[in-house]
Design a protein around this motif. Structure first.
Motif, PDB file in Angstrom:
ATOM      1  N   TYR A 218      14.095   1.882  51.574  1.00  0.00           N
ATOM      2  CA  TYR A 218      14.725   1.981  50.263  1.00  0.00           C
ATOM      3  C   TYR A 218      15.472   3.304  50.082  1.00  0.00           C
ATOM      4  N   HIS A 313      22.682  -8.038  41.384  1.00  0.00           N
ATOM      5  CA  HIS A 313      21.650  -9.074  41.396  1.00  0.00           C
ATOM      6  C   HIS A 313      22.296 -10.386  41.846  1.00  0.00           C
ATOM      7  N   ASP A 341      17.643  -4.016  48.338  1.00  0.00           N
ATOM      8  CA  ASP A 341      16.670  -3.105  47.735  1.00  0.00           C
ATOM      9  C   ASP A 341      15.364  -3.816  47.403  1.00  0.00           C
ATOM     10  N   LYS A 342      15.491  -4.998  46.774  1.00  0.00           N
ATOM     11  CA  LYS A 342      14.290  -5.723  46.345  1.00  0.00           C
ATOM     12  C   LYS A 342      14.554  -7.213  46.408  1.00  0.00           C
ATOM     13  N   TYR A 344      13.064 -10.760  44.390  1.00  0.00           N
ATOM     14  CA  TYR A 344      12.208 -11.325  43.345  1.00  0.00           C
ATOM     15  C   TYR A 344      12.077 -12.827  43.571  1.00  0.00           C
ATOM     16  N   ARG A 345      10.861 -13.304  43.427  1.00  0.00           N
ATOM     17  CA  ARG A 345      10.590 -14.743  43.565  1.00  0.00           C
ATOM     18  C   ARG A 345       9.691 -15.166  42.417  1.00  0.00           C
ATOM     19  N   GLU A 349       8.433  -9.376  41.626  1.00  0.00           N
ATOM     20  CA  GLU A 349       8.863  -8.748  42.868  1.00  0.00           C
ATOM     21  C   GLU A 349       8.012  -9.279  44.016  1.00  0.00           C
ATOM     22  N   TYR A 352       8.519  -8.894  50.602  1.00  0.00           N
ATOM     23  CA  TYR A 352       9.061  -9.624  51.737  1.00  0.00           C
ATOM     24  C   TYR A 352       8.920  -8.843  53.036  1.00  0.00           C
ATOM     25  N   ASP A 362      15.638 -17.383  44.864  1.00  0.00           N
ATOM     26  CA  ASP A 362      15.265 -15.982  45.083  1.00  0.00           C
ATOM     27  C   ASP A 362      16.359 -15.071  44.526  1.00  0.00           C
ATOM     28  N   GLN A 538       0.743  -5.264  50.862  1.00  0.00           N
ATOM     29  CA  GLN A 538       1.155  -6.336  49.962  1.00  0.00           C
ATOM     30  C   GLN A 538       1.145  -7.690  50.668  1.00  0.00           C
TER      31      GLN A 538
END
Length: 567
Positions: A218, A313, A341-342, A344-345, A349, A352, A362, A538
């Motif tokens: 990141y 996004h 960067d990120k 989301y699902r 967040e 992955y 996604d 995670q």
């Protein structure tokens, strides 16, 4: 003091009592032990019961119905894409395990309720608290209100007992679920969650030689260097970047100043001595590369480094990219100079890995130069403006249609059976959430609005439930007995153990993932937090999202089912 508050503030203005209950409820919900906390919902219910017993003020039922319907729509909207995603073949093992946990929970709750002679209210409260599903409160109360043969006072009594059973069993249910999954089962089976999660993470990333997915991923940096190395002169940008990629570095030349002017360039632009190049890279890659040695001295060029960057996004929807892993996506030409960067699902967040496959719906947050990010976004799916405005046409229409869907009722044995307006709102939320995942330009509901409808909606609802049930809480608890706490603990553990035995010995689900599956199957957020903390990773969350979506729907419906079974 209490008389003064009741006479001058709360009785003429009961809405103020609701909001002070929520305020103290959120405060109580912050009480934590390690990764386990009461949570705002339980805090609001407990404070509501205490304040209700003290002030004895009844809040209009329309208020709680409004907030609960809004909450269920938001819940369905959030989990809709993942719910339908779980029905696909590769998600079925996790779905099956979640169904086993939910069905076992219903059967055990029903069996104990019959054995103990509990009525519909206490039965539903026992199920909701032991299986840590707050939505059961509202659905069960709706179902009790439709039962024939009960007087208004009996309906109120049974509805209040839902809150009693939930308040007694939920805190211990949450703690036991978290402890069982994070500590007890791993130790009984002599498994090291941290070591196995680390190993699984390596295996998941093994198919790719892309080293980017670590903490430094990141940390994108932008620097300028003057080309002085002879071996760079005469090479194209594409040649340089491909060489770095083969060495495991993500380093890009994003801009060039030549003879004092910033020039237009392509991947085939040939580098010349004295060029000042803007270098975009991961911090770790740039340190390992040692740009001063391999390019030349660093330059402070404000204009060269001051180009427009963007965080975009993007909702994945392009068929050509769906199913690709993150590693495969990075290898696409349009991802040169673009970073993820990120991800989301289902509105949350998602942790992955390089092997994580991209799914429809996604949301990726891409960063990099605007001229590169925009085409990459269009190649992946639909760029979505980060607007804070909620599409209330979409929300209002969804709740209305869902409510209308829930009104019609069938009669079985003299008992009317329907989805109810709240259940209809849940179903329509699932559908609208799925539609949003496929067509992301419709129905913008930003995270803040989802939080308001989901978390605050439920907290306001249970605060009103607690205030109305407070005056009868002591007598209700006395009639149920503290044995309710013990039976609730048993009901919490049995479905988890059944799900574990099936998942571990029959389905052969990897241990860290299985812990996430079981936490999702019982919709216990505190449990996945405790498992992740124990795992120092995670990775278990990879098993959490699909079961969480499926179990949220099933356990919510169980609130009405157990009322009908114990009528």
């Amino acid at each position: 003091m209490i008389d003064f508050l009741v006479r001058n503030i709360f009785k003429p203005h009961p809405e103020l009592l609701v909001f002070i209950t929520v305020a103290f409820g959120f405060l109580v919900g912050k009480l934590r032990w390690k990764a386990i906390g009461l949570g705002a919902v339980t805090g609001c219910l407990i404070v509501g019961l205490v304040f209700g017993a003290q002030f004895k003020i009844t809040i209009d039922g329309t208020v709680k119905n409004l907030f609960f319907t809004m909450f269920l729509f938001a819940l369905g909207y959030k989990v809709g894409p993942q719910f339908f995603r779980g029905l696909k073949r590769d998600g079925l093992p996790q779905v099956l395990n979640a169904v086993i946990v939910c069905v076992t929970g219903l059967l055990v709750s029903w069996g104990f309720a019959v054995m103990l002679g509990y009525g519909p209210g206490l039965s539903a409260g026992l199920l909701g608290g032991a299986l840590t599903q707050s939505a059961v409160i509202g659905v069960a109360q709706d179902a009790i209100g439709n039962l024939p043969g009960l007087s208004p006072s009996e309906i109120t009594e049974q509805q209040n007992l839902v809150a009693v059973g939930y308040a007694v069993t939920y805190p211990l249910g949450t703690i036991l679920c978290a402890m069982l999954l994070a500590n007890v089962l791993p130790r009984l089976y002599r498994r090291n969650l941290a070591a196995e999660s680390a190993q699984l993470a390596k295996e998941l990333d093994a198919p790719s030689d892309d080293p980017d997915l670590h903490e430094g991923y990141y940390e994108v940096v932008l620097r300028a260097y003057t080309i002085q190395r002879p071996d760079l002169v005469g090479r194209t940008i594409d040649d340089f970047e491909n060489q770095q990629k083969s060495l495991g570095h993500r380093i890009y030349l994003t801009r060039i100043r030549r003879d004092g002017a910033i020039i237009e360039h392509t991947q085939q632009t040939v580098l010349a001595a004295g060029d000042v190049v803007a270098v975009s890279a991961l911090r770790g890659s740039l340190v390992e590369f040692d740009a001063r040695t391999h390019i030349g001295p660093e330059a402070d060029d404000v204009e060269l480094l001051g180009y427009q960057t963007e965080n975009l996004h993007v909702v994945a929807s392009e068929k050509a990219q769906l199913g690709k892993t993150i590693a495969e996506l990075r290898a696409e030409p349009f991802m040169v100079g673009v970073y993820i960067d990120k991800l989301y699902r289902s509105g949350a967040e998602f942790p992955y890995r390089l092997s994580t496959q991209l799914e429809r719906g996604d949301t990726l947050i891409l960063s990099g130069p605007k001229r590169l990010v925009d085409p990459a976004g269009r190649a992946i799916g639909k760029p979505v403006p980060t607007s804070f405005a909620t599409d209330m046409i979409w929300v209002g229409l969804g709740i209305f249609l869902g409510g209308c869907l829930g009104i019609p009722a069938l009669t079985a044995g003299g008992v009317p059976i329907s989805l109810s307006t709240s259940g209809g709102a849940l179903i329509m939320g699932l559908v609208f959430g799925w539609i949003r995942g496929r067509y992301p330009t419709y129905g913008n509901v930003p995270p803040g609005a989802q939080w308001f409808m989901d978390t605050l909606g439920l907290c306001l609802f249970v605060a009103v439930v607690g205030l109305n049930a407070g005056p009868s809480f002591t007598s209700g608890l006395a009639s149920a007995g503290w044995g309710l706490l013990i039976w609730g603990a048993v009901i919490t553990l049995i479905p988890l153990l059944v799900g574990f035995l099936v998942g571990h010995h029959i389905q052969k689900i990897r241990f860290p993932i299985l812990m996430g599956v079981l936490a999702g199957g019982q919709t216990t957020t505190a449990a996945i937090g405790a498992v992740n903390e124990e795992s120092k990773s995670q990775v278990p969350t990879l098993g959490y999202t699909i079961p969480y979506a499926v179990s949220n729907v099933l356990l919510t419906i169980w609130g009405a089912v157990i009322v009908l079974l114990n009528h």
